[in-house]
Design a protein around this motif. Structure first.
Motif, PDB file in Angstrom:
ATOM      1  N   LEU A  86       9.453  39.097 -31.208  1.00 62.60           N
ATOM      2  CA  LEU A  86       9.193  38.782 -29.808  1.00 62.60           C
ATOM      3  C   LEU A  86       8.341  39.903 -29.215  1.00 62.60           C
ATOM      4  O   LEU A  86       8.553  41.067 -29.509  1.00 62.60           O
ATOM      5  CB  LEU A  86      10.531  38.704 -29.054  1.00 62.60           C
ATOM      6  CG  LEU A  86      10.458  38.173 -27.631  1.00 62.60           C
ATOM      7  CD1 LEU A  86      10.571  36.655 -27.635  1.00 62.60           C
ATOM      8  CD2 LEU A  86      11.561  38.749 -26.756  1.00 62.60           C
ATOM      9  N   ASN A  91      19.097  41.463 -26.258  1.00 64.40           N
ATOM     10  CA  ASN A  91      18.256  40.524 -25.517  1.00 64.40           C
ATOM     11  C   ASN A  91      18.136  39.320 -26.443  1.00 64.40           C
ATOM     12  O   ASN A  91      17.201  39.221 -27.226  1.00 64.40           O
ATOM     13  CB  ASN A  91      16.883  41.143 -25.241  1.00 64.40           C
ATOM     14  CG  ASN A  91      15.920  40.110 -24.683  1.00 64.40           C
ATOM     15  OD1 ASN A  91      16.339  39.101 -24.110  1.00 64.40           O
ATOM     16  ND2 ASN A  91      14.631  40.339 -24.859  1.00 64.40           N
ATOM     17  N   PRO A  92      19.108  38.431 -26.390  1.00 64.07           N
ATOM     18  CA  PRO A  92      19.175  37.380 -27.411  1.00 64.07           C
ATOM     19  C   PRO A  92      18.247  36.209 -27.072  1.00 64.07           C
ATOM     20  O   PRO A  92      17.728  36.132 -25.961  1.00 64.07           O
ATOM     21  CB  PRO A  92      20.631  36.942 -27.326  1.00 64.07           C
ATOM     22  CG  PRO A  92      20.969  37.106 -25.885  1.00 64.07           C
ATOM     23  CD  PRO A  92      20.178  38.307 -25.411  1.00 64.07           C
ATOM     24  N   PRO A  93      18.057  35.303 -28.025  1.00 64.08           N
ATOM     25  CA  PRO A  93      17.316  34.077 -27.719  1.00 64.08           C
ATOM     26  C   PRO A  93      18.117  33.291 -26.684  1.00 64.08           C
ATOM     27  O   PRO A  93      19.276  32.978 -26.931  1.00 64.08           O
ATOM     28  CB  PRO A  93      17.300  33.320 -29.049  1.00 64.08           C
ATOM     29  CG  PRO A  93      17.729  34.297 -30.087  1.00 64.08           C
ATOM     30  CD  PRO A  93      18.541  35.338 -29.419  1.00 64.08           C
ATOM     31  N   THR A 111      12.646  43.394 -19.842  1.00 63.89           N
ATOM     32  CA  THR A 111      13.701  43.957 -20.691  1.00 63.89           C
ATOM     33  C   THR A 111      13.913  45.446 -20.397  1.00 63.89           C
ATOM     34  O   THR A 111      14.982  45.994 -20.674  1.00 63.89           O
ATOM     35  CB  THR A 111      13.344  43.694 -22.172  1.00 63.89           C
ATOM     36  OG1 THR A 111      13.146  42.289 -22.332  1.00 63.89           O
ATOM     37  CG2 THR A 111      14.435  44.151 -23.118  1.00 63.89           C
ATOM     38  N   GLY A 116      19.718  41.562 -32.733  1.00 64.01           N
ATOM     39  CA  GLY A 116      18.433  40.860 -32.616  1.00 64.01           C
ATOM     40  C   GLY A 116      17.382  41.809 -32.078  1.00 64.01           C
ATOM     41  O   GLY A 116      16.810  41.595 -31.014  1.00 64.01           O
ATOM     42  N   THR A 117      17.128  42.848 -32.820  1.00 66.43           N
ATOM     43  CA  THR A 117      16.304  43.950 -32.296  1.00 66.43           C
ATOM     44  C   THR A 117      14.811  43.624 -32.208  1.00 66.43           C
ATOM     45  O   THR A 117      14.078  44.239 -31.439  1.00 66.43           O
ATOM     46  CB  THR A 117      16.548  45.225 -33.142  1.00 66.43           C
ATOM     47  OG1 THR A 117      16.120  46.359 -32.419  1.00 66.43           O
ATOM     48  CG2 THR A 117      15.808  45.173 -34.485  1.00 66.43           C
ATOM     49  N   GLY A 118      14.338  42.647 -32.984  1.00 64.29           N
ATOM     50  CA  GLY A 118      12.907  42.292 -32.927  1.00 64.29           C
ATOM     51  C   GLY A 118      12.029  43.493 -33.258  1.00 64.29           C
ATOM     52  O   GLY A 118      12.163  44.106 -34.322  1.00 64.29           O
ATOM     53  N   ALA A 152      13.386  33.781 -32.046  1.00 57.61           N
ATOM     54  CA  ALA A 152      13.665  34.810 -31.042  1.00 57.61           C
ATOM     55  C   ALA A 152      13.768  34.218 -29.641  1.00 57.61           C
ATOM     56  O   ALA A 152      14.204  34.887 -28.708  1.00 57.61           O
ATOM     57  CB  ALA A 152      12.572  35.868 -31.068  1.00 57.61           C
ATOM     58  N   ALA A 202      12.448  47.360 -29.638  1.00 57.95           N
ATOM     59  CA  ALA A 202      12.183  47.905 -28.298  1.00 57.95           C
ATOM     60  C   ALA A 202      13.442  48.491 -27.638  1.00 57.95           C
ATOM     61  O   ALA A 202      13.411  49.625 -27.135  1.00 57.95           O
ATOM     62  CB  ALA A 202      11.576  46.825 -27.401  1.00 57.95           C
ATOM     63  N   ILE A 203      14.544  47.757 -27.669  1.00 60.45           N
ATOM     64  CA  ILE A 203      15.749  48.225 -26.976  1.00 60.45           C
ATOM     65  C   ILE A 203      16.366  49.421 -27.704  1.00 60.45           C
ATOM     66  O   ILE A 203      16.580  50.483 -27.107  1.00 60.45           O
ATOM     67  CB  ILE A 203      16.786  47.082 -26.851  1.00 60.45           C
ATOM     68  CG1 ILE A 203      16.238  45.973 -25.932  1.00 60.45           C
ATOM     69  CG2 ILE A 203      18.120  47.620 -26.330  1.00 60.45           C
ATOM     70  CD1 ILE A 203      17.164  44.786 -25.767  1.00 60.45           C
ATOM     71  N   PRO A 240       7.773  42.409 -26.724  1.00 63.58           N
ATOM     72  CA  PRO A 240       8.711  42.994 -25.746  1.00 63.58           C
ATOM     73  C   PRO A 240       8.175  42.856 -24.320  1.00 63.58           C
ATOM     74  O   PRO A 240       6.991  43.055 -24.079  1.00 63.58           O
ATOM     75  CB  PRO A 240       8.790  44.467 -26.146  1.00 63.58           C
ATOM     76  CG  PRO A 240       7.982  44.649 -27.354  1.00 63.58           C
ATOM     77  CD  PRO A 240       7.262  43.386 -27.681  1.00 63.58           C
TER      78      PRO A 240
HETATM   79  N1  GLN Z   1      15.322  42.954 -28.658  1.00 62.10           N
HETATM   80  C1  GLN Z   1      13.961  42.544 -28.711  1.00 62.10           C
HETATM   81  C2  GLN Z   1      13.318  42.650 -27.347  1.00 62.10           C
HETATM   82  O1  GLN Z   1      13.983  42.749 -26.367  1.00 62.10           O
HETATM   83  C3  GLN Z   1      13.828  41.129 -29.300  1.00 62.10           C
HETATM   84  C4  GLN Z   1      14.600  40.101 -28.549  1.00 62.10           C
HETATM   85  C5  GLN Z   1      14.504  38.719 -29.169  1.00 62.10           C
HETATM   86  O2  GLN Z   1      13.878  38.549 -30.207  1.00 62.10           O
HETATM   87  N2  GLN Z   1      15.105  37.761 -28.532  1.00 62.10           N
HETATM   88  O3  GLN Z   1      12.132  42.643 -27.213  1.00 62.10           O
END
Ligand code: GLN
Length: 278
Positions: A94, A186-188, A100, A120-122, A208, A125-126, A96
């Motif tokens: 995703l 920051n979930p889907p 967020t 779900g860190t992608g 995501a 970023a967090i 960022p």
């Molecule tokens: N945690 C990541 C972000 O906030 C990815 C979140 C996601 O893929 N839903 O950008």
């Protein structure tokens, strides 16, 4: 062959993007032109008649063609700024969002030290921002996608926090052991039927974005996992969609989690919630 100038290229591209209905045409053109030519923002202003090397002009036009196809600038350039730091992004993560950042701030406000998990860190970023902002934090970053984890690990390395972050491929808490002082995600959370702009729908990974029929599946997984994984006195911080606060509070209550703080995004809409187990 006529050589093209900075100003000439800029004007033509701006016109194309504006005519395609892209509202951020001027900014996008500037960023893409800087990247293609290596010139700085000031150069574009003070030396508009500079001739551009044909190779840079070709590259810039290729960038503009991608933007006309609604690809976001961050994806074209492969990098996005989050909380003042550059993050590499790939099609697996995703992009960022500035929204967020307020969720990260909410967590930083309540966490002086301890161990966290970012579900779900992608791009990372967090998790990476938490470590970079507070040297007393360390944790685990998970994702179901190995491609995402490899980008996140690369970002952690570049931003100098890999000694405090571990990366684990996991669907929610499935592969996770131990307890955490902070569970953050920051979930889907997008509903299946929601209409999305092409920038999002065609370029962010659907894994995501979508949180099931009602967009709330992720919160069910996070809240129910908290029973085993949240340390005594720990907190949960989640990003939510602007109309999901009441529903997420309800789901969390069923798992004995009480809302104790919330934060609005830059547009003034509900964006982050913080829960504790009383
Ligand atoms: N945690 C990541 C972000 O906030 C990815 C979140 C996601 O893929 N839903 O950008």
């Amino acid at each position: 062959m006529t050589t093209e100038t900075l100003a000439g290229l800029m004007a033509a591209a701006r016109k194309q993007l504006s005519e395609a209905g892209i509202e951020t045409a001027s900014l996008d053109v500037r960023l893409l032109l800087q990247a293609a030519t290596g010139f700085a923002h000031e150069d574009l202003i003070v030396m508009p008649n500079t001739a551009i090397e044909p190779r840079a002009a070709v590259l810039f036009k290729a960038y503009i063609a991608r933007r006309l196809n609604h690809e976001p600038v961050s994806r074209i350039l492969g990098t996005r700024e989050f909380y003042g730091r550059p993050f590499a992004v790939s099609p697996a993560v995703l992009d960022p969002r500035p929204d967020t950042e307020v969720v990260v701030e909410l967590a930083l406000k309540h966490m002086r030290a301890g161990r966290f998990i970012d579900l779900g860190t992608g791009s990372g970023a967090i998790a990476i921002t938490l470590c970079a902002e507070n040297p007393h934090l360390e944790g685990i970053a998970t994702d179901v996608s190995p491609e995402a984890l490899s980008i996140a690990a690369e970002n952690a390395n570049t931003l100098g926090v890999s000694n405090r972050l571990q990366f684990i491929q996991s669907n929610w808490f499935e592969q996770i052991e131990g307890q955490f002082d902070l569970i953050i995600s920051n979930p889907p959370y997008i509903k299946r039927a929601e209409n999305l702009p092409p920038e999002v729908k065609n370029f962010d990974p659907h894994l995501a974005l979508f949180g099931g029929e009602d967009g709330l599946n992720s919160y069910r997984a996070i809240a129910s996992g908290a029973a085993a994984r949240l340390a005594q006195g720990g907190l949960i911080v989640v990003e939510i969609g602007h109309d999901q606060a009441a529903k997420v509070v309800e789901i969390s209550k069923l798992c004995d989690l009480m809302l104790f703080d919330r934060v609005a995004d830059l547009g003034g809409r509900d964006r982050g919630l913080a829960f504790r187990r009383p």
